[in-house]
Design an enzyme around this catalytic site. Structure first.
Site, PDB file in Angstrom:
ATOM      1  N   ASN A   1      34.869  18.536  50.042  1.00 26.62           N
ATOM      2  CA  ASN A   1      35.655  19.645  50.557  1.00 26.62           C
ATOM      3  C   ASN A   1      34.794  20.414  51.558  1.00 26.62           C
ATOM      4  OD1 ASN A   1      37.055  21.992  51.042  1.00 26.62           O
ATOM      5  ND2 ASN A   1      37.393  22.502  48.887  1.00 26.62           N
TER       6      ASN A   1
ATOM      7  N   ARG B   1      39.231  16.729  51.262  1.00 25.64           N
ATOM      8  CA  ARG B   1      40.232  17.776  51.456  1.00 25.64           C
ATOM      9  C   ARG B   1      40.260  18.083  52.957  1.00 25.64           C
ATOM     10  NH1 ARG B   1      39.490  24.066  51.398  1.00 25.64           N
ATOM     11  NH2 ARG B   1      41.658  24.646  51.678  1.00 25.64           N
TER      12      ARG B   1
ATOM     13  N   HIS C   1      47.277  25.503  50.475  1.00 22.67           N
ATOM     14  CA  HIS C   1      47.057  25.403  49.017  1.00 22.67           C
ATOM     15  C   HIS C   1      47.983  24.336  48.401  1.00 22.67           C
ATOM     16  CE1 HIS C   1      45.680  29.911  48.757  1.00 22.67           C
ATOM     17  NE2 HIS C   1      44.634  29.107  48.840  1.00 22.67           N
TER      18      HIS C   1
ATOM     19  N   ASN D   1      41.032  34.157  45.972  1.00 23.23           N
ATOM     20  CA  ASN D   1      40.644  35.007  47.087  1.00 23.23           C
ATOM     21  C   ASN D   1      41.715  34.882  48.166  1.00 23.23           C
ATOM     22  OD1 ASN D   1      38.953  36.876  48.108  1.00 23.23           O
ATOM     23  ND2 ASN D   1      37.354  35.435  48.702  1.00 23.23           N
ATOM     24  N   GLY D   2      42.149  33.638  48.395  1.00 21.62           N
ATOM     25  CA  GLY D   2      43.365  33.408  49.183  1.00 21.62           C
ATOM     26  C   GLY D   2      44.531  33.311  48.203  1.00 21.62           C
TER      27      GLY D   2
ATOM     28  N   ARG E   1      42.715  39.396  53.263  1.00 21.02           N
ATOM     29  CA  ARG E   1      43.807  39.227  54.239  1.00 21.02           C
ATOM     30  C   ARG E   1      44.968  40.146  53.878  1.00 21.02           C
ATOM     31  NH1 ARG E   1      43.714  33.120  53.226  1.00 21.02           N
ATOM     32  NH2 ARG E   1      41.970  32.379  54.490  1.00 21.02           N
TER      33      ARG E   1
ATOM     34  N   ARG F   1      37.513  42.060  40.244  1.00 25.53           N
ATOM     35  CA  ARG F   1      36.763  42.627  39.103  1.00 25.53           C
ATOM     36  C   ARG F   1      36.246  44.023  39.439  1.00 25.53           C
ATOM     37  NH1 ARG F   1      33.980  36.863  38.409  1.00 25.53           N
ATOM     38  NH2 ARG F   1      34.349  37.035  40.618  1.00 25.53           N
TER      39      ARG F   1
ATOM     40  N   GLY G   1      41.532  32.196  40.560  1.00 27.17           N
ATOM     41  CA  GLY G   1      40.635  33.218  40.008  1.00 27.17           C
ATOM     42  C   GLY G   1      41.305  34.474  39.484  1.00 27.17           C
TER      43      GLY G   1
ATOM     44  N   GLU H   1      42.010  21.188  42.100  1.00 24.20           N
ATOM     45  CA  GLU H   1      42.333  20.463  43.332  1.00 24.20           C
ATOM     46  C   GLU H   1      41.507  19.183  43.462  1.00 24.20           C
ATOM     47  OE1 GLU H   1      41.948  24.545  44.924  1.00 24.20           O
ATOM     48  OE2 GLU H   1      43.066  23.769  46.628  1.00 24.20           O
TER      49      GLU H   1
HETATM   50  P1  ADP Z   1      39.096  30.942  46.092  1.00 22.74           P
HETATM   51  O1  ADP Z   1      40.436  31.317  46.661  1.00 22.74           O
HETATM   52  O2  ADP Z   1      37.950  31.342  46.948  1.00 22.74           O
HETATM   53  O3  ADP Z   1      39.033  29.529  45.546  1.00 22.74           O
HETATM   54  P2  ADP Z   1      39.092  31.760  43.316  1.00 22.74           P
HETATM   55  O4  ADP Z   1      40.356  31.101  42.928  1.00 22.74           O
HETATM   56  O5  ADP Z   1      37.824  31.269  42.723  1.00 22.74           O
HETATM   57  O6  ADP Z   1      38.934  31.901  44.865  1.00 22.74           O
HETATM   58  O7  ADP Z   1      39.262  33.317  42.961  1.00 22.74           O
HETATM   59  C1  ADP Z   1      38.208  34.210  43.218  1.00 22.74           C
HETATM   60  C2  ADP Z   1      38.667  35.604  42.893  1.00 22.74           C
HETATM   61  O8  ADP Z   1      39.148  35.652  41.543  1.00 22.74           O
HETATM   62  C3  ADP Z   1      37.560  36.624  42.936  1.00 22.74           C
HETATM   63  O9  ADP Z   1      37.367  37.119  44.233  1.00 22.74           O
HETATM   64  C4  ADP Z   1      38.086  37.711  42.022  1.00 22.74           C
HETATM   65  O10 ADP Z   1      38.862  38.609  42.782  1.00 22.74           O
HETATM   66  C5  ADP Z   1      38.995  36.987  41.074  1.00 22.74           C
HETATM   67  N1  ADP Z   1      38.480  36.951  39.690  1.00 22.74           N
HETATM   68  C6  ADP Z   1      37.639  36.055  39.134  1.00 22.74           C
HETATM   69  N2  ADP Z   1      37.382  36.373  37.846  1.00 22.74           N
HETATM   70  C7  ADP Z   1      38.084  37.512  37.583  1.00 22.74           C
HETATM   71  C8  ADP Z   1      38.259  38.363  36.443  1.00 22.74           C
HETATM   72  N3  ADP Z   1      37.651  38.107  35.286  1.00 22.74           N
HETATM   73  N4  ADP Z   1      39.050  39.440  36.574  1.00 22.74           N
HETATM   74  C9  ADP Z   1      39.671  39.720  37.730  1.00 22.74           C
HETATM   75  N5  ADP Z   1      39.564  38.948  38.829  1.00 22.74           N
HETATM   76  C10 ADP Z   1      38.782  37.879  38.766  1.00 22.74           C
END
Ligand code: ADP
Length: 396
Positions: free
Chosen positions: A7, A90, A179, A210-211, A240, A284, A330, A383
């Site tokens: 990726n 990817r 996605h 994050n996205g 964003r 967080r 996340g 993924e």
């Molecule tokens: P990406 O889109 O970069 O793959 P992820 O799916 O890993 O991102 O999500 C990352 C985001 O998930 C972090 O920026 C944070 O905002 C959120 N996150 C991760 N763990 C927690 C948690 N325990 N509580 C709240 N938000 C969380």
């Protein structure tokens, strides 16, 4: 059978070696800040993780570093490249060319290059990853798995913008959606969890990382999705803004004298959770502040959850019903507060969250109440596994 999944991001390369007999990850690594002086390579499973500072001038160097680590005689996961059966890449943008994963040949590569115009930060990195693998691993089969492919089933009413039609004809300006691999994976897992054929289900999949994006999956096909011509459209995200009045952009440029690049940067990197809270793009941090009473952090939660709620509502209507809502990534997998804010107040529509189940942690799980007509599922996305499965299907 072992599949290497690559990726390549604009300045990173993530990889996993997956043993498909067990679907287990046997090696994992990440090259970061590719192209800058302070690049590094982090790899190894759990306790054996190590970080090596190494100058990686481009994605070719990163692929080479990954391969060297995989076949390291001291502690590599494999003895030689012969143990890798194929590589899955990817690729962010497949334009209108690709509606499923494909075996890469020169024609495919040319089309991916053509799509670079639509994803100028991401596709060139993906192409470099593919070319580096061909260079290092010879004629090992390579497969491209596109973020956009799953959404190619959308009908024109979902993917067209009401702009002058010529912009679609000449520039291919339309909604593509992203996605896709994640939405497809969690929709398939949802059907398995519900023990029903996917072609009998109406599912809304919410990828909240994050996205962020949300997809209406009717009978296993994407029929609408929130990200658009670029990943900027739709939900509010970490940095964003998602949907805003497009006239704000002309205002920023015309009245505040921003350049188009500055306006773009503001919407992609300085907005969302970060922009509203003024604190962080990481939920967080925003949560801690909200719990301490910070008003902008509370507002950030409200804007974020309300955007998701709006989309769920519109997709229930556009599909004419709903069997399951799936939450992943996340934020979705980890934040019970956000899930509660998104899903509360919908009992009359048959969407009932179980507060206790929602507060628990875990892997794949149901968090709807027993009397909820609509199932609410949390499904950690994967993924890489989806990519590896596509590879296996294509190489037989
Ligand atoms: P990406 O889109 O970069 O793959 P992820 O799916 O890993 O991102 O999500 C990352 C985001 O998930 C972090 O920026 C944070 O905002 C959120 N996150 C991760 N763990 C927690 C948690 N325990 N509580 C709240 N938000 C969380």
């Amino acid at each position: 059978m072992k599949i290497l999944v690559m990726n390549a991001g604009s300045s990173s390369l993530k990889y996993q070696l997956i043993d498909m007999a067990t679907e287990e990850v046997v090696a994992i690594g990440l090259c970061e800040r590719v192209g800058s002086e302070d690049s590094f390579h982090k790899y190894g499973l759990d306790d054996n993780e190590r970080k090596i500072e190494v100058h990686l001038k481009d994605h070719h160097d990163a692929v080479q570093a990954a391969i060297d680590a995989l076949i390291d005689p001291a502690d590599g996961a494999i003895k030689s490249l012969d143990e890798i059966d194929a590589v899955g890449h990817r690729v962010v943008h497949g334009g209108e060319y690709f509606s499923s994963s494909v075996l890469i040949d020169q024609d495919v590569l040319d089309k991916v290059k053509e799509c670079s115009k639509l994803a100028p930060l991401h596709n060139p990195a993906g192409i470099m990853g593919i070319e580096a693998c061909a260079d290092i691993m010879g004629d090992k089969p390579q497969i491209a798995v596109f973020d956009t492919a799953f959404h190619q089933t959308m009908p024109a009413r979902s993917y067209m913008y009401p702009l002058p039609y010529e912009l679609y004809e000449t520039e291919r300006i339309r909604r593509y959606g992203f996605h896709g691999t994640s939405h497809r994976y969690v929709a398939e897992r949802a059907a398995a969890m519900l023990d029903k054929p996917i072609d009998e289900l109406k599912i809304i999949t919410c990828h909240l990382g994050n996205g962020c994006s949300i997809t209406a999956v009717d009978k296993g096909q994407s029929v609408d999705t929130s990200m658009g011509f670029t990943p900027l459209e739709g939900l509010m995200m970490g940095t964003r803004c998602g949907n805003i009045d497009p006239a704000i952009v002309t205002y920023l440029i015309g009245e505040l004298n921003m350049t188009p690049a500055e306006a773009n940067d503001l919407m992609n990197k300085k907005s969302g959770l970060l922009g509203v809270s003024g604190l962080s793009n990481d939920l967080r941090d925003v949560r801690a502040a909200a719990e301490a009473g910070n008003e902008r952090a509370i507002l950030a939660y409200e804007l974020y959850s309300y955007a998701v709620k709006r989309y769920i509502g519109s997709y229930v209507f556009s599909m004419g019903g709903i069997d399951a809502i799936v939450i992943t990534a996340g934020v979705g997998e980890n934040c019970d507060r956000m899930r509660r804010m998104i899903l509360e107040g919908l009992d009359d529509l048959g969407i009932v969250l179980d507060a206790e189940l929602n507060a628990k942690r875990g892997g794949e799980r149901t968090i709807s109440a027993a009397n909820s007509k609509v199932k609410i599922l949390i499904i950690p996305t994967n993924e890489e596994l989806m990519i590896a499965k596509d590879v296996v299907e294509l190489i037989g």
